[in-house]
Design an enzyme around this catalytic site. Structure first.
Site, mmCIF file in Angstrom:
data_model
loop_
_atom_site.group_PDB
_atom_site.id
_atom_site.type_symbol
_atom_site.label_atom_id
_atom_site.label_comp_id
_atom_site.label_asym_id
_atom_site.label_seq_id
_atom_site.Cartn_x
_atom_site.Cartn_y
_atom_site.Cartn_z
ATOM 1 C CG HIS A 91 19.517 43.324 -7.891
ATOM 2 N ND1 HIS A 91 20.685 42.908 -8.647
ATOM 3 C CD2 HIS A 91 18.759 43.535 -8.494
ATOM 4 C CE1 HIS A 91 20.085 43.203 -9.837
ATOM 5 N NE2 HIS A 91 18.735 43.324 -9.735
ATOM 6 C CD GLU A 124 10.557 43.067 -9.186
ATOM 7 O OE1 GLU A 124 9.699 43.964 -9.514
ATOM 8 O OE2 GLU A 124 11.140 42.420 -10.091
HETATM 9 N N1 ACO Z 1 15.251 39.016 2.559
HETATM 10 C C1 ACO Z 1 15.746 38.078 3.826
HETATM 11 N N2 ACO Z 1 16.968 37.605 3.503
HETATM 12 C C2 ACO Z 1 17.571 37.767 2.458
HETATM 13 C C3 ACO Z 1 17.193 38.620 1.325
HETATM 14 C C4 ACO Z 1 15.787 39.062 1.620
HETATM 15 N N3 ACO Z 1 15.285 39.875 0.589
HETATM 16 N N4 ACO Z 1 17.669 38.646 0.119
HETATM 17 C C5 ACO Z 1 18.994 37.839 0.335
HETATM 18 N N5 ACO Z 1 18.788 37.321 1.661
HETATM 19 C C6 ACO Z 1 19.939 36.576 2.441
HETATM 20 C C7 ACO Z 1 19.495 34.878 2.204
HETATM 21 O O1 ACO Z 1 18.369 34.547 3.010
HETATM 22 C C8 ACO Z 1 20.714 34.465 2.515
HETATM 23 O O2 ACO Z 1 21.105 34.196 3.522
HETATM 24 P P1 ACO Z 1 21.958 32.692 4.217
HETATM 25 O O3 ACO Z 1 23.469 32.802 3.440
HETATM 26 O O4 ACO Z 1 21.867 32.861 5.556
HETATM 27 O O5 ACO Z 1 21.069 31.626 3.756
HETATM 28 C C9 ACO Z 1 21.867 35.470 1.900
HETATM 29 O O6 ACO Z 1 21.244 36.713 2.241
HETATM 30 C C10 ACO Z 1 22.213 35.562 0.471
HETATM 31 O O7 ACO Z 1 21.149 35.190 -0.362
HETATM 32 P P2 ACO Z 1 21.287 34.746 -1.570
HETATM 33 O O8 ACO Z 1 19.959 34.324 -2.366
HETATM 34 O O9 ACO Z 1 22.403 33.926 -2.158
HETATM 35 O O10 ACO Z 1 21.643 36.339 -2.370
HETATM 36 P P3 ACO Z 1 21.402 37.261 -3.667
HETATM 37 O O11 ACO Z 1 22.181 38.197 -3.810
HETATM 38 O O12 ACO Z 1 22.014 36.075 -4.667
HETATM 39 O O13 ACO Z 1 19.851 37.236 -3.832
HETATM 40 C C11 ACO Z 1 17.896 37.858 -4.578
HETATM 41 C C12 ACO Z 1 19.335 37.931 -4.867
HETATM 42 C C13 ACO Z 1 17.231 36.356 -5.126
HETATM 43 C C14 ACO Z 1 17.101 38.837 -5.399
HETATM 44 C C15 ACO Z 1 17.414 37.754 -2.990
HETATM 45 O O14 ACO Z 1 17.934 38.919 -2.402
HETATM 46 C C16 ACO Z 1 15.853 37.641 -2.823
HETATM 47 O O15 ACO Z 1 15.272 36.420 -2.739
HETATM 48 N N6 ACO Z 1 15.212 38.813 -2.553
HETATM 49 C C17 ACO Z 1 13.710 38.781 -2.327
HETATM 50 C C18 ACO Z 1 12.809 38.408 -3.537
HETATM 51 C C19 ACO Z 1 12.972 39.758 -4.359
HETATM 52 O O16 ACO Z 1 12.923 40.928 -4.037
HETATM 53 N N7 ACO Z 1 12.851 39.483 -5.800
HETATM 54 C C20 ACO Z 1 13.183 40.541 -6.709
HETATM 55 C C21 ACO Z 1 14.496 40.727 -7.190
HETATM 56 S S1 ACO Z 1 14.812 42.104 -8.302
HETATM 57 C C22 ACO Z 1 14.597 41.588 -9.863
HETATM 58 O O17 ACO Z 1 14.408 40.489 -10.132
HETATM 59 C C23 ACO Z 1 14.266 42.268 -10.996
#
Ligand code: ACO
Length: 366
Positions: free
Chosen positions: A246, A299
């Site tokens: 998140h 989610e």
């Molecule tokens: N699975 C695997 N790796 C992840 C995940 C995940 N669900 N979430 C974050 N990471 C990793 C990324 O790959 C990244 O790794 P890297 O630095 O080696 O490239 C690191 O964590 C940081 O990722 P960011 O996208 O910068 O982190 P942020 O906290 O901003 O991400 C987000 C938030 C976009 C929701 C992300 O966690 C994600 O894509 N989750 C999966 C999709 C999802 O569940 N979406 C619904 C979100 S809830 C909502 O919208 C109401």
């Protein structure tokens, strides 16, 4: 100007008194009240009242009698079109020409009607006639009335699932759809235009459609029977596990906790595989990123809970919109109080000054 931030990430655009996601503490409060205290104690329509009026009473009203003009069975687009149409059907005044009480009442009528539109559209999608008002009026809560309108019956477990989901997702600060609603409201447009604009913003898969992507993942894990292997393989391919992580919470998403508890209470044939995948995902994400909290987000168990209520995945954006009518209404009202047009700037990075001839000749019309 050198402070451009793609996606406006981290930019504070408003001050709000409506909802507070507690990033470190893993809590979400509506007008200061933890949602843990609300779910199961107050129905969604009272939460609408808390968010909009800062009072549970009178809450969201029953919908006016109204027949939508053209429903296709595609609930998100039906909702956007029919909500926009209500502006003219009901002769809603522009926000600049109404006072706060009139705006609040328009939003209350719209919110109730929007739920009714989604239920009717879902019935048409299923090849059924929406239930008549005398059947729907037997529903004691908005969730029960919604299911009666859609299916002509309301299983109490399904009512509980939908009420819980709506309360947990009723409001969450400045997401894309709420920002859109506030922008439209800031221009003085009417409340129907602002709500319809918000529905359009929510319909994208990056905002309102994510639960639909969790169920196929659970099906795959159930088929293979190896959650640890699934997670490792996905992460090795640099894939993302849907329903984890998140942008705001650096602790457990409190909504996930409540949604999971509700699934456990009601029961689901997907619960065992969901818990196994959650355990494997949290362990492997922590092993690979020990300094970055990636926890279960809203989610993951929303998908399971909506599945318990037999809500098909393509209806989830519209279900999310039903929940958000409270948050959008509260923000539209808050925006009206500020009375300030939202008009950010763009940093121009296009070609420097040049003559039209540098672009080409004018086309010759034949
Ligand atoms: N699975 C695997 N790796 C992840 C995940 C995940 N669900 N979430 C974050 N990471 C990793 C990324 O790959 C990244 O790794 P890297 O630095 O080696 O490239 C690191 O964590 C940081 O990722 P960011 O996208 O910068 O982190 P942020 O906290 O901003 O991400 C987000 C938030 C976009 C929701 C992300 O966690 C994600 O894509 N989750 C999966 C999709 C999802 O569940 N979406 C619904 C979100 S809830 C909502 O919208 C109401």
């Amino acid at each position: 100007m050198n402070d451009f931030r793609p996606g406006l990430e981290g930019v504070v655009a408003f001050q709000t008194e409506i909802a507070e996601p507690d990033e470190e503490g893993g809590a979400l409060r509506y007008r200061g009240v933890d949602i843990e205290e609300l779910v199961g104690h107050y129905p969604y329509e009272a939460i609408w009242g808390l968010l909009v009026d800062e009072s549970f009473d009178p809450g969201m009203p029953h919908p006016d009698e109204y027949a939508p003009k053209h429903l296709t069975g595609n609930a998100p687009s039906d909702l956007q079109a029919e909500t926009a149409r209500l502006s003219s059907e009901w002769g809603l005044k522009k926000l600049v020409d109404t006072d706060l009480d009139e705006t609040r009442d328009d939003l209350a009528r719209l919110s109730a009607q929007m739920m009714s539109i989604v239920a009717k559209s879902a019935a048409i999608h299923d090849g059924r006639e929406p239930a008549p008002d005398d059947v729907v009026s037997q529903g004691e809560t908005a969730a029960e009335a919604f299911l009666l309108r859609w299916r002509g019956e309301a299983n109490p477990d399904h009512v509980k699932a939908i009420d819980t989901y709506w309360i947990c997702t009723a409001e969450h600060g400045l997401n894309a759809s709420t920002f859109t609603a506030r922008i439209a409201a800031s221009t003085g447009a009417d409340a129907g235009a602002a709500m319809s604009a918000a529905v359009g913003a929510l319909s994208g898969p990056l905002h309102g459609g994510a639960p639909a992507r969790v169920l196929p993942m659970l099906d795959e894990v159930a088929a293979k029977g190896d959650p640890e292997g699934y997670v490792k393989d996905l992460l090795d391919r640099r894939g993302r596990i849907m329903g984890f992580g998140h942008r705001i919470y650096r602790a457990e998403d409190p909504r996930s906790r409540i949604l999971k508890r509700t699934v456990q209470e009601i029961g689901s044939h997907r619960l065992e595989v969901a818990e196994a995948l959650e355990e494997a995902a949290l362990a492997e994400l922590h092993r690979r990123k020990p300094d970055y909290v990636i926890a279960t987000n809203v989610e993951f168990y929303s998908a399971v809970l909506l599945d318990v209520a037999e809500v098909p995945p393509d209806l989830t954006p519209a279900m999310f919109a039903c929940a958000r009518v409270a948050g959008w209404s509260a923000h539209i009202l808050e925006e009206k109080r500020t009375g300030r047009l939202i008009r950010p700037s763009a940093q121009y990075v296009g070609p420097s000054s040049r003559p039209a001839s540098a672009v080409g000749r004018a086309p010759v019309r034949t």
